[in-house]
Design an enzyme around this catalytic site. Sequence first.
Site, PDB file in Angstrom:
ATOM      1  N   PRO A   1       1.224  -2.849   3.754  1.00 42.76           N
ATOM      2  CA  PRO A   1       2.608  -2.461   3.483  1.00 42.76           C
ATOM      3  C   PRO A   1       3.148  -3.198   2.261  1.00 42.76           C
ATOM      4  O   PRO A   1       2.805  -4.363   2.049  1.00 42.76           O
ATOM      5  CB  PRO A   1       3.357  -2.913   4.735  1.00 42.76           C
ATOM      6  N   CYS A   2       3.973  -2.526   1.471  1.00 38.32           N
ATOM      7  CA  CYS A   2       4.431  -3.143   0.226  1.00 38.32           C
ATOM      8  C   CYS A   2       5.837  -3.704   0.314  1.00 38.32           C
ATOM      9  O   CYS A   2       6.167  -4.674  -0.335  1.00 38.32           O
ATOM     10  CB  CYS A   2       4.309  -2.141  -0.910  1.00 38.32           C
ATOM     11  N   GLN A   3       6.680  -3.119   1.201  1.00 35.53           N
ATOM     12  CA  GLN A   3       8.095  -3.535   1.225  1.00 35.53           C
ATOM     13  C   GLN A   3       8.222  -4.993   1.597  1.00 35.53           C
ATOM     14  O   GLN A   3       9.254  -5.617   1.381  1.00 35.53           O
ATOM     15  CB  GLN A   3       8.911  -2.748   2.267  1.00 35.53           C
TER      16      GLN A   3
END
Length: 354
Positions: free
Chosen positions: A98-100
Amino acid sequence: MNFIKHQDNGKTNGNTKLKVASLIYGCGGMDLGIQGDFNFLNKHFGALPFEVVYAVDNDAYATKIYNNNFSHKCELKDVRDIVPSEVPDHDILLGGFPCQSFSISAQNPPRLGFKDDRGKLFFEMVNVLKEKKPRFFIGENVKGLLSANKGKAFPMIVKEFEKAGYYIHHKLLNASEFGVPQKRERVFIVGFRDFEDYFNFRFPQPSTLNGSKIKLKQVIDKKANKDEKWFFSQRAVDGMLRVREKMNKGRVQDLNQPCNTISSHLAKVSLNGTDPVLMVDERYRRLTPREASSIQSFPESFNLDIVSENRQYKAIGNAVPPVLMWHVANALTNNLLTDKQQEINETKLELSEL
Ligand SMILES: C[S@@+](CC[C@H](N)C(=O)[O-])C[C@H]1O[C@@H](n2cnc3c(N)ncnc32)[C@H](O)[C@@H]1O
């Protein structure tokens, strides 16, 4: 099954295949793409010289779909519980993270941290790379990764991979340019343990541009147009129309274009969201799970029915399009051809020395 011997240094010969370990496989878009040997829209995507030997995800429903469609079995497990030294030897590591959840902490020099538990998954991947030193890795992520934290997070992510001993190529690819009926843009990060491999690698060139892109209408199930179940209620339509002017919502798709990006949110699709919907005889209808899986380029033979429709939408919306992954993995096979050429040259050298 044909496994390579690790002393082989990750190079192929004869019919051997490179071993793949897959972290966070979801329902297996990357895994299907890297193995190949599937059909999509009357096209065969040939078997590639890669074989998944280890796969881990913590979603029980995605795992059910996965195990129903692959002959090897995956482990239902949290990647944070993986002990890197216990991961079987492999030549390629796959993973999405995940990037957030990345944050840049204010130390001097600034360092990559994580805002929530999901950010740790990236470090799990790095830890496995440090311990197992596979020849390649492939990561996939949303376009937003490139601009996260005002553009500061991505170079730090690359630096972490470099510190693990890898040379990095990355590229933003649009699935619709590779024969997928969807305008999905994703960053692919490909890492190489050996400089020669890094030097020899080229990302695939787009194969479907402009006029040749696959249109949404090619994967629409006309039978669903006759089933009331897939249409939105008048109440939902009235609710959407009241706010539509202000909110630019009600994302009706152009059937003559690839579809907008679909996401796991399809499980909760509403007319007040940004999710793609269809207009049939002036009525709004949602995509069926089978249409969603075709928009993601899963073959018709990929069986989803083992879990509820909501779980199907979620797993499919999260997936990497297998056809896009096939093109990326196929580009890696050029590195393997280079191995073959090297073997031929070495044999010639040995013969000339005799
Ligand atoms: C974007 S999807 C992965 C898509 C997949 N790589 C593919 O090829 O289709 C994200 C996945 O991460 C998994 N996941 C999230 N947190 C996890 C964790 N702590 N351990 C294992 N899997 C996790 C989710 O279950 C979900 O299936």
